[in-house]
Each structure stands twice: as C-alpha cells, then as structure tokens.
Write a protein that holds these residues in place. Structure first.
Motif, short mmCIF file in Angstrom:
data_model
loop_
_atom_site.label_atom_id
_atom_site.label_comp_id
_atom_site.label_asym_id
_atom_site.label_seq_id
_atom_site.Cartn_x
_atom_site.Cartn_y
_atom_site.Cartn_z
N SER A 120 0.83 -1.20 0.00
CA SER A 120 0.00 0.00 0.00
C SER A 120 0.86 1.25 0.00
O SER A 120 0.35 2.36 -0.02
N ARG A 121 2.18 1.05 -0.02
CA ARG A 121 3.12 2.17 0.06
C ARG A 121 4.41 1.77 -0.65
O ARG A 121 4.83 0.62 -0.58
N ILE A 122 5.03 2.75 -1.30
CA ILE A 122 6.34 2.54 -1.94
C ILE A 122 7.32 3.53 -1.33
O ILE A 122 6.99 4.69 -1.11
N VAL A 123 8.53 3.05 -1.08
CA VAL A 123 9.62 3.91 -0.62
C VAL A 123 10.79 3.77 -1.57
O VAL A 123 10.91 2.77 -2.30
N CYS A 124 11.64 4.78 -1.59
CA CYS A 124 12.86 4.71 -2.39
C CYS A 124 13.88 5.68 -1.82
O CYS A 124 13.56 6.52 -0.99
N GLU A 125 15.10 5.53 -2.28
CA GLU A 125 16.19 6.40 -1.84
C GLU A 125 16.98 6.85 -3.05
O GLU A 125 16.96 6.20 -4.09
N THR A 126 17.65 7.98 -2.90
CA THR A 126 18.51 8.46 -3.99
C THR A 126 19.54 9.42 -3.40
O THR A 126 19.53 9.72 -2.22
N ASN A 127 20.41 9.89 -4.27
CA ASN A 127 21.48 10.79 -3.86
C ASN A 127 21.23 12.20 -4.37
O ASN A 127 20.54 12.40 -5.36
N THR A 128 21.84 13.15 -3.72
CA THR A 128 21.69 14.56 -4.07
C THR A 128 22.01 14.82 -5.53
O THR A 128 21.32 15.59 -6.20
N GLU A 129 23.04 14.16 -6.05
CA GLU A 129 23.49 14.42 -7.42
C GLU A 129 22.48 13.96 -8.48
O GLU A 129 22.53 14.40 -9.62
N LEU A 130 21.54 13.12 -8.13
CA LEU A 130 20.56 12.60 -9.09
C LEU A 130 19.32 13.50 -9.09
O LEU A 130 18.22 13.11 -8.74
N THR A 131 19.53 14.73 -9.53
CA THR A 131 18.49 15.75 -9.48
C THR A 131 17.26 15.39 -10.31
O THR A 131 16.14 15.70 -9.92
N GLU A 132 17.46 14.73 -11.45
CA GLU A 132 16.32 14.34 -12.30
C GLU A 132 15.44 13.34 -11.57
O GLU A 132 14.20 13.45 -11.62
N ALA A 133 16.05 12.38 -10.90
CA ALA A 133 15.28 11.37 -10.16
C ALA A 133 14.51 12.04 -9.03
O ALA A 133 13.32 11.76 -8.83
N ARG A 134 15.17 12.90 -8.28
CA ARG A 134 14.51 13.56 -7.16
C ARG A 134 13.31 14.37 -7.63
O ARG A 134 12.23 14.32 -7.03
N ALA A 135 13.47 15.10 -8.72
CA ALA A 135 12.36 15.90 -9.26
C ALA A 135 11.23 15.00 -9.74
O ALA A 135 10.04 15.30 -9.53
N TYR A 137 10.42 11.94 -8.70
CA TYR A 137 9.69 11.35 -7.58
C TYR A 137 8.69 12.35 -7.00
O TYR A 137 7.53 12.00 -6.75
N LEU A 138 9.12 13.58 -6.80
CA LEU A 138 8.21 14.60 -6.28
C LEU A 138 7.06 14.88 -7.24
O LEU A 138 5.90 15.02 -6.83
N ARG A 139 7.36 14.94 -8.52
CA ARG A 139 6.34 15.21 -9.54
C ARG A 139 5.27 14.12 -9.57
O ARG A 139 4.11 14.39 -9.84
N TYR A 140 5.64 12.89 -9.27
CA TYR A 140 4.70 11.78 -9.35
C TYR A 140 4.19 11.31 -7.99
O TYR A 140 3.87 10.14 -7.81
N GLY A 141 4.12 12.23 -7.04
CA GLY A 141 3.40 11.97 -5.80
C GLY A 141 4.21 11.44 -4.63
O GLY A 141 3.64 11.17 -3.58
N PHE A 142 5.50 11.27 -4.78
CA PHE A 142 6.33 10.87 -3.65
C PHE A 142 6.59 12.10 -2.78
O PHE A 142 6.63 13.22 -3.28
#
Length: 169
Positions: A120-135, A137-142
């Motif tokens: 019922s929930r998804i989690v993930c991790e990433t690094n500061t340098e991966l700006t595209e991934a971070r953006a 995740y936020l854009r798609y509801g994380f």
C-alpha cells in the motif's frame, strides 16, 4: 504513443548483469564524480544484491524498444520489517530511452506491481546528485521522508501511498 514496452523479466543472467553494470557505472560517475572501480562495483552488488527483486516478494521490470533493445528497468521488493511497504530499486533509464516518458511509464508499472504484491506504500532512496530522479519522484506523488529500514547510503528518502494521483503539475 510510446515506442517501448514494459514487462517483468527474470532478474538473473548475463543480460541483467550487463544492465546492472551500466546502472552502477553511471551512478558511480554521477555520485562519486569518477568512474567506479571494478572492486567498488563488486562491493556494491555484494552489499545490495538484486536477488530480492523476484517473485514472490519482488518484481523486476524491463523496458524494451520495438527491436527488443534495453531502454530501462525498475525493480521492487517487499520490505520484510515493514508490512505493506515495497521498496523501489534499480530505477534506470538508459541514455537512448530518455526523454520519451519512460521514467513515468516505469513508475506506473512499479506501482501496479507493488499493488499486485499487496503493498500500500512505496519507498525509495537516492542521492543529491541525481536531481532528475529527485524531481521525478516529487512530480509523481512521492514525498521526502526519513530513512527507512534497509536503506543504503543515500542522501534522500521518499515515500508514496499507493492510490494517490501519479502526477503533480
């Protein structure tokens, strides 16, 4: 209309090893600022193997182009200490697959697979340098959250309750 398909594939064999090598090579370059050494690649795979990304407690999804060429992948696994929580792992879009909405496609496929595993929930991790991934995740509801059980050496952690809208404008 996408020119790719996403489907589950076994997370074993030389093809997956080649993809994981591509993934970790790029991650090493982006995060370390230099190519990862062979010893570093072996160490990271030993510390965080992709064996958990297989049924019945996980899934490994691969995106392929019209000719069957690899374009991207994403895996997920249920976290044993967190009932109802699936962890997104190995999210990667190859340079030839970028810019066609494949990241969104992989995230949607991962969400469906997670629901199929009972999460019922998804989690993930990433690094500061991966700006595209971070953006993305936020854009798609994380939402950014605190570190969770089983996380690696990351800088940012995200969580998303399944069933929420997948895109924020």
């Amino acid at each position: 209309m996408p020119t790719w398909t996403i489907s589950p594939e076994p997370v074993a064999g030389t093809a997956v090893d080649t993809v994981m090598r591509q993934y970790f090579t790029e991650m090493g370059q982006r995060v370390l600022g230099r190519p990862a050494t062979e010893a570093e690649l072996r160490t990271v795979l030993a510390k965080d193997p992709h064996e958990g990304l297989r049924p019945p407690h996980g899934e490994f999804l691969v995106a392929r182009g019209e000719g069957g060429e690899f374009l991207g992948c994403a895996g997920l696994r249920l976290l044993p200490g967190s009932p109802g929580t699936a962890e997104l792992k190995r999210m990667y879009v190859s340079p030839t697959g970028r810019g066609a909405g494949l990241g969104r496609g992989l995230l949607n496929a991962v969400e469906q697979a997670a629901l199929g595993l009972g999460a019922s929930r998804i989690v993930c991790e990433t690094n500061t340098e991966l700006t595209e991934a971070r953006a993305m995740y936020l854009r798609y509801g994380f939402e950014e959250t605190t570190p969770y059980e089983g996380h690696g050496e990351a800088d940012h952690w995200y969580a998303k309750a399944l069933g929420r809208p997948t895109e924020r404008r």
